[in-house]
Design an enzyme around this catalytic site. Structure first.
Site, PDB file in Angstrom:
ATOM      1  N   HIS A 137       0.866  -1.185   0.000  1.00  0.00           N
ATOM      2  CA  HIS A 137       0.000   0.000   0.000  1.00  0.00           C
ATOM      3  C   HIS A 137       0.911   1.246   0.000  1.00  0.00           C
ATOM      4  O   HIS A 137       1.782   1.381   0.864  1.00  0.00           O
ATOM      5  CB  HIS A 137      -0.862  -0.079   1.262  1.00  0.00           C
ATOM      6  N   PHE A 138       0.694   2.114  -0.955  1.00  0.00           N
ATOM      7  CA  PHE A 138       1.573   3.279  -1.142  1.00  0.00           C
ATOM      8  C   PHE A 138       1.770   4.076   0.148  1.00  0.00           C
ATOM      9  O   PHE A 138       0.810   4.365   0.857  1.00  0.00           O
ATOM     10  CB  PHE A 138       0.973   4.193  -2.230  1.00  0.00           C
ATOM     11  N   HIS A 139       2.984   4.437   0.433  1.00  0.00           N
ATOM     12  CA  HIS A 139       3.270   5.295   1.591  1.00  0.00           C
ATOM     13  C   HIS A 139       4.595   6.025   1.395  1.00  0.00           C
ATOM     14  O   HIS A 139       5.474   5.567   0.671  1.00  0.00           O
ATOM     15  CB  HIS A 139       3.272   4.501   2.898  1.00  0.00           C
ATOM     16  N   ILE A 140       4.676   7.168   2.045  1.00  0.00           N
ATOM     17  CA  ILE A 140       5.889   7.988   1.967  1.00  0.00           C
ATOM     18  C   ILE A 140       6.555   7.986   3.343  1.00  0.00           C
ATOM     19  O   ILE A 140       5.920   8.323   4.346  1.00  0.00           O
ATOM     20  CB  ILE A 140       5.547   9.439   1.555  1.00  0.00           C
TER      21      ILE A 140
END
Ligand SMILES: [Zn+2]
Length: 171
Positions: free
Chosen positions: A123-126
């Site tokens: 899941h996209f995360h920064i």
């Protein structure tokens, strides 16, 4: 693990890869956090309807934050402009929050996309990691970092100042 890649795995990586496979209880841990699954310890510092900022429970340094859209998407290139703008603004707000609390001398701000790149959650995360010239409070022991501050203390400090994020988002 894909057989054809075995030869690329170094010994110190094996433990990490094995423990990562074992940990996978949910399809996507960030979606569970977004859904407020009561069995998942969320470590949420800030959230709104679109996104959240959570404290990494396996931090590189105390205050290692992750900025995460609530919607499940995995690829940076899938983000639409509005999502991108919002996540970038929230990342800036997270930097400001960490500056207030820890006064770090630098930051690593980054995205690991795909398991091959070190993403343990797809899941996209920064990542927003505060860094210090001499990294006081840390020492390298057998290749792993010893973190001096307790997660609970970090979380308490971050939540106490979480209004800084809201203030920044309104600017
Ligand atoms: Zn997800």
């Amino acid at each position: 693990m894909d057989k054809k890649f075995d030869r690329y795995i170094t010994i110190d990586k094996i433990d990490y890869v094995v423990s990562r496979k074992k940990k996978k209880k949910y399809e996507c841990i960030f979606c569970e956090i977004a859904k407020r699954n009561p069995d998942v310890n969320p470590n949420i510092v800030y959230e709104d309807e679109k996104a959240m900022v959570i404290l990494n429970i396996y931090p590189f340094n105390p205050g290692h934050l992750m900025v995460i859209p609530k919607k499940h998407l995995e690829l940076f290139e899938e983000l639409i402009q509005d999502e991108m703008n919002y996540l970038m603004k929230l990342t800036q707000a997270s930097v400001e929050l960490l500056k207030k609390i820890y006064e770090p001398e630098g930051f690593n701000i980054g995205i690991n996309q795909g398991e091959a790149a070190g993403a343990s959650v797809l899941h996209f995360h920064i990542h927003v990691v505060p860094r210090y010239e001499h990294e006081f409070g840390f020492m390298e022991v057998a290749g792993s970092r010893v973190i001096v501050e307790e997660t609970e203390d970090t979380l308490r400090k971050l939540r106490t100042h979480a209004h800084e994020i809201e203030r920044y988002l309104k600017e």
